[in-house]
Design a protein around this motif. Sequence first.
Motif, PDB file in Angstrom:
ATOM      1  N   TYR A 175      30.285 -15.209   3.229  1.00 58.49           N
ATOM      2  CA  TYR A 175      30.941 -15.296   4.869  1.00 58.49           C
ATOM      3  C   TYR A 175      32.332 -14.701   5.056  1.00 58.49           C
ATOM      4  CZ  TYR A 175      34.454 -18.341   2.694  1.00 58.49           C
ATOM      5  OH  TYR A 175      35.698 -18.693   1.690  1.00 58.49           O
ATOM      6  N   ILE A 176      32.454 -14.506   6.092  1.00 60.50           N
ATOM      7  CA  ILE A 176      34.007 -14.159   6.621  1.00 60.50           C
ATOM      8  C   ILE A 176      34.369 -15.076   7.406  1.00 60.50           C
ATOM      9  CG2 ILE A 176      35.305 -12.188   7.741  1.00 60.50           C
ATOM     10  CD1 ILE A 176      32.936 -10.455   7.047  1.00 60.50           C
ATOM     11  N   GLY A 177      35.528 -15.865   6.926  1.00 58.24           N
ATOM     12  CA  GLY A 177      36.183 -16.857   7.967  1.00 58.24           C
ATOM     13  C   GLY A 177      36.907 -16.253   8.844  1.00 58.24           C
ATOM     14  N   ILE A 178      37.078 -16.879  10.112  1.00 61.34           N
ATOM     15  CA  ILE A 178      38.024 -16.614  11.141  1.00 61.34           C
ATOM     16  C   ILE A 178      39.215 -16.610  10.868  1.00 61.34           C
ATOM     17  CG2 ILE A 178      36.026 -16.467  12.780  1.00 61.34           C
ATOM     18  CD1 ILE A 178      37.339 -18.890  14.130  1.00 61.34           C
ATOM     19  N   SER A 179      39.853 -17.518  10.102  1.00 60.16           N
ATOM     20  CA  SER A 179      40.984 -17.738   9.648  1.00 60.16           C
ATOM     21  C   SER A 179      41.412 -17.333   8.386  1.00 60.16           C
ATOM     22  CB  SER A 179      41.285 -19.305   9.741  1.00 60.16           C
ATOM     23  OG  SER A 179      40.610 -19.762   8.631  1.00 60.16           O
ATOM     24  N   GLU A 180      40.642 -16.501   7.618  1.00 51.95           N
ATOM     25  CA  GLU A 180      41.208 -15.818   6.329  1.00 51.95           C
ATOM     26  C   GLU A 180      41.810 -14.863   6.818  1.00 51.95           C
ATOM     27  OE1 GLU A 180      38.226 -13.266   4.198  1.00 51.95           O
ATOM     28  OE2 GLU A 180      37.177 -14.880   5.017  1.00 51.95           O
ATOM     29  N   PRO A 181      42.764 -14.305   5.741  1.00 45.32           N
ATOM     30  CA  PRO A 181      44.005 -13.312   5.808  1.00 45.32           C
ATOM     31  C   PRO A 181      43.183 -12.048   6.585  1.00 45.32           C
ATOM     32  CG  PRO A 181      44.205 -14.372   3.906  1.00 45.32           C
ATOM     33  CD  PRO A 181      43.025 -14.756   4.312  1.00 45.32           C
ATOM     34  N   ALA A 182      44.101 -11.418   7.411  1.00 47.14           N
ATOM     35  CA  ALA A 182      43.423  -9.967   7.992  1.00 47.14           C
ATOM     36  C   ALA A 182      43.042  -9.125   6.992  1.00 47.14           C
ATOM     37  CB  ALA A 182      44.696  -9.601   8.801  1.00 47.14           C
ATOM     38  N   GLU A 183      43.711  -8.811   6.047  1.00 48.14           N
ATOM     39  CA  GLU A 183      43.389  -8.126   4.876  1.00 48.14           C
ATOM     40  C   GLU A 183      42.088  -8.190   4.256  1.00 48.14           C
ATOM     41  OE1 GLU A 183      45.498  -6.024   1.034  1.00 48.14           O
ATOM     42  OE2 GLU A 183      46.872  -6.458   2.745  1.00 48.14           O
ATOM     43  N   SER A 184      41.974  -9.464   3.713  1.00 44.50           N
ATOM     44  CA  SER A 184      40.565 -10.068   3.409  1.00 44.50           C
ATOM     45  C   SER A 184      39.265  -9.684   4.370  1.00 44.50           C
ATOM     46  CB  SER A 184      40.816 -11.211   2.883  1.00 44.50           C
ATOM     47  OG  SER A 184      39.360 -12.000   2.653  1.00 44.50           O
ATOM     48  N   MET A 185      39.766 -10.148   5.630  1.00 44.08           N
ATOM     49  CA  MET A 185      38.697 -10.058   6.541  1.00 44.08           C
ATOM     50  C   MET A 185      38.194  -8.617   6.828  1.00 44.08           C
ATOM     51  SD  MET A 185      38.950 -11.072  10.632  1.00 44.08           S
ATOM     52  CE  MET A 185      38.725 -12.900  10.291  1.00 44.08           C
ATOM     53  N   PHE A 186      39.260  -7.565   7.137  1.00 43.92           N
ATOM     54  CA  PHE A 186      39.287  -6.209   7.041  1.00 43.92           C
ATOM     55  C   PHE A 186      38.203  -5.548   5.948  1.00 43.92           C
ATOM     56  CE2 PHE A 186      39.731  -1.818   7.551  1.00 43.92           C
ATOM     57  CZ  PHE A 186      39.925  -1.481   8.767  1.00 43.92           C
ATOM     58  N   GLY A 187      38.640  -6.065   4.564  1.00 47.54           N
ATOM     59  CA  GLY A 187      38.024  -5.557   3.555  1.00 47.54           C
ATOM     60  C   GLY A 187      36.624  -5.965   3.473  1.00 47.54           C
ATOM     61  N   LYS A 188      36.190  -7.129   3.911  1.00 50.19           N
ATOM     62  CA  LYS A 188      34.965  -7.708   3.956  1.00 50.19           C
ATOM     63  C   LYS A 188      34.055  -6.920   4.724  1.00 50.19           C
ATOM     64  CE  LYS A 188      35.551 -12.544   2.050  1.00 50.19           C
ATOM     65  NZ  LYS A 188      35.383 -13.834   2.434  1.00 50.19           N
ATOM     66  N   LEU A 189      34.598  -6.885   6.081  1.00 48.83           N
ATOM     67  CA  LEU A 189      33.760  -5.843   7.221  1.00 48.83           C
ATOM     68  C   LEU A 189      33.547  -4.573   6.700  1.00 48.83           C
ATOM     69  CD1 LEU A 189      35.621  -7.624  10.217  1.00 48.83           C
ATOM     70  CD2 LEU A 189      33.114  -7.770   9.659  1.00 48.83           C
ATOM     71  N   MET A 190      34.381  -3.984   5.921  1.00 49.47           N
ATOM     72  CA  MET A 190      34.358  -2.698   5.143  1.00 49.47           C
ATOM     73  C   MET A 190      33.313  -2.646   4.268  1.00 49.47           C
ATOM     74  SD  MET A 190      35.950  -0.527   7.456  1.00 49.47           S
ATOM     75  CE  MET A 190      35.722   0.981   6.477  1.00 49.47           C
ATOM     76  N   SER A 191      32.991  -3.647   3.581  1.00 48.14           N
ATOM     77  CA  SER A 191      31.960  -3.631   2.512  1.00 48.14           C
ATOM     78  C   SER A 191      30.450  -3.978   3.125  1.00 48.14           C
ATOM     79  CB  SER A 191      32.431  -4.850   1.465  1.00 48.14           C
ATOM     80  OG  SER A 191      32.037  -6.052   1.914  1.00 48.14           O
ATOM     81  N   ILE A 192      30.297  -4.146   4.343  1.00 55.93           N
ATOM     82  CA  ILE A 192      28.850  -4.187   4.681  1.00 55.93           C
ATOM     83  C   ILE A 192      28.247  -2.938   4.463  1.00 55.93           C
ATOM     84  CG2 ILE A 192      29.424  -6.499   5.882  1.00 55.93           C
ATOM     85  CD1 ILE A 192      29.311  -4.921   8.553  1.00 55.93           C
ATOM     86  N   SER A 193      26.975  -3.059   4.538  1.00 58.53           N
ATOM     87  CA  SER A 193      26.009  -1.728   4.583  1.00 58.53           C
ATOM     88  C   SER A 193      26.183  -0.944   5.868  1.00 58.53           C
ATOM     89  CB  SER A 193      24.651  -1.899   4.070  1.00 58.53           C
ATOM     90  OG  SER A 193      24.099  -2.816   5.210  1.00 58.53           O
ATOM     91  N   ASP A 194      25.942   0.289   6.024  1.00 61.56           N
ATOM     92  CA  ASP A 194      25.895   1.101   7.067  1.00 61.56           C
ATOM     93  C   ASP A 194      24.774   0.395   7.983  1.00 61.56           C
ATOM     94  OD1 ASP A 194      27.880   2.612   6.329  1.00 61.56           O
ATOM     95  OD2 ASP A 194      26.718   4.203   5.961  1.00 61.56           O
ATOM     96  N   THR A 195      23.654  -0.203   7.793  1.00 59.19           N
ATOM     97  CA  THR A 195      22.504  -0.557   8.674  1.00 59.19           C
ATOM     98  C   THR A 195      22.878  -1.939   9.064  1.00 59.19           C
ATOM     99  OG1 THR A 195      21.018   0.453   6.929  1.00 59.19           O
ATOM    100  CG2 THR A 195      20.219  -1.318   8.359  1.00 59.19           C
ATOM    101  N   LEU A 196      23.672  -2.885   8.275  1.00 55.87           N
ATOM    102  CA  LEU A 196      23.900  -4.036   8.670  1.00 55.87           C
ATOM    103  C   LEU A 196      24.907  -4.103   9.724  1.00 55.87           C
ATOM    104  CD1 LEU A 196      23.694  -7.209   8.380  1.00 55.87           C
ATOM    105  CD2 LEU A 196      25.393  -7.189   6.333  1.00 55.87           C
ATOM    106  N   MET A 197      25.956  -2.978   9.700  1.00 51.16           N
ATOM    107  CA  MET A 197      26.974  -2.614  10.623  1.00 51.16           C
ATOM    108  C   MET A 197      26.575  -2.713  12.040  1.00 51.16           C
ATOM    109  SD  MET A 197      29.244   0.600  10.901  1.00 51.16           S
ATOM    110  CE  MET A 197      28.082   1.795  11.072  1.00 51.16           C
ATOM    111  N   TRP A 198      25.524  -2.075  12.443  1.00 45.17           N
ATOM    112  CA  TRP A 198      24.956  -2.054  13.847  1.00 45.17           C
ATOM    113  C   TRP A 198      24.455  -3.374  14.300  1.00 45.17           C
ATOM    114  CZ3 TRP A 198      26.902   1.804  15.677  1.00 45.17           C
ATOM    115  CH2 TRP A 198      27.243   2.851  15.092  1.00 45.17           C
ATOM    116  N   ARG A 199      23.902  -4.127  13.493  1.00 43.97           N
ATOM    117  CA  ARG A 199      23.635  -5.839  13.843  1.00 43.97           C
ATOM    118  C   ARG A 199      25.015  -6.358  14.230  1.00 43.97           C
ATOM    119  NH1 ARG A 199      19.691  -9.145  14.282  1.00 43.97           N
ATOM    120  NH2 ARG A 199      19.828 -11.393  13.136  1.00 43.97           N
ATOM    121  N   TYR A 200      26.079  -6.280  13.258  1.00 46.14           N
ATOM    122  CA  TYR A 200      27.268  -6.778  13.523  1.00 46.14           C
ATOM    123  C   TYR A 200      27.983  -6.340  15.129  1.00 46.14           C
ATOM    124  CZ  TYR A 200      28.097  -9.118   9.112  1.00 46.14           C
ATOM    125  OH  TYR A 200      28.101  -9.960   8.090  1.00 46.14           O
TER     126      TYR A 200
END
Length: 410
Positions: A247-272
């Motif tokens: 999961y990516i929590g909406i209240s977790e730190p900005a740096e953690s949220m950013f890093g998790k979003l950058m870790s998703i696959s290129d395919t999953l990115m378009w669904r996001y």
Amino acid sequence: MSHPSDAADSPEVQADLQIVRRGVDELLVESEFARKLARSRATGVPLRIKLGLDPTAPDIHLGHTVVLNKMRQLQDLGHTVIFLIGDFTTTIGDPSGRNSTRPPLSREQIESNARTYYAQASMVLDPERTEIRYNSEWCDPLGARGLIQLASRYTVARMMERDDFTRRFKGGVPISVHEFLYPLLQGYDSVALKSDLELGGTDQKFNLLVGRELQKEYGQEPQCILTMPLLEGTDGVEKMSKSKGNYIGISEPAESMFGKLMSISDTLMWRYFTLLSFLSEAEIARLRAETENGRNPRDAKVMLASEIVARFHGQAAAQAALAAFEARFRDGAIPEDMPEVTLGGAPLGILKLLREAGLAASASEAQRNVEQGGVRVDGARIEDKSLQLTEGCYVVQVGKRKFARVTLRG
């Protein structure tokens, strides 16, 4: 009341429908909803749009915001959004999509979780245009007599049409009678609130349809229902869930949220992009075409991560998170040839994980790396050497050069 068909076909109503349809799994029944929209425009009376959430956990993650974003869009079209906290139904436990009975929460747990729910939802919804309700308002006064009368309005045969009940019955897995009451009470919420449209995930379709049928039983115009897809978590496989660690929590730190979003696959990115971004569909299509014609997909992922982090933490925090991310990955991206490691035994301690993933030669080296601030999980610096990681997929970094994509299983 009848409405001229041309009103539902008007350009204004069709424009509204186009906004509503984006990213939707199903809109039932669309022609009925078009008539409701036309009536609302003609009378100036906003539609009543309902979303019910059970406070089974204190935090909201990006998966929850898929449906919250749709609520905000409807809010921006001028309709009344009802954010319903299921403080009564949570005491029963929703069996949707489960193969066994979910244990109900205590009243103290429910109240504790509910305290944070609305505050976090208000990061997406406009609180000044949101009606917050608790279903204990009308469920508590029902009493035994009222509950029996409610139960008389729905048949066991209809209840057994629900997939999870059918599977459990055929498999010899017990179904408690109280579980039949959950969809009935969720449906009764729609009666109490005189809902015009109810939203939920695809796993809630049966419960939403029960509300539609009960409204007919009580002489009300039946609500339409809108189901949103369940967002996959960072592993790209399971639906986003705190219990699965993806999961990516909406209240977790900005740096953690950013890093998790950058870790998703290129395919999953378009669904996001489709389910989470506020960019128009045309803008997303143009960006996707550019990546298919040679633009680095990382550019698009940075745009997505920056937009979402800015939404919950502000533009300055998003820029700082991007700068921190780029400082960690000077080569321009997480390494493409990162080792893939699958480990069992979750929840697993961070020190043991580092050893078993080949990122530290010994327990003492793993501990030293954590103490020196050299360990990151999904971009977030780890300071607690006793941290336990649950099932999920993680990008683990030690120092500047060591990386592994670790999948943890139970």
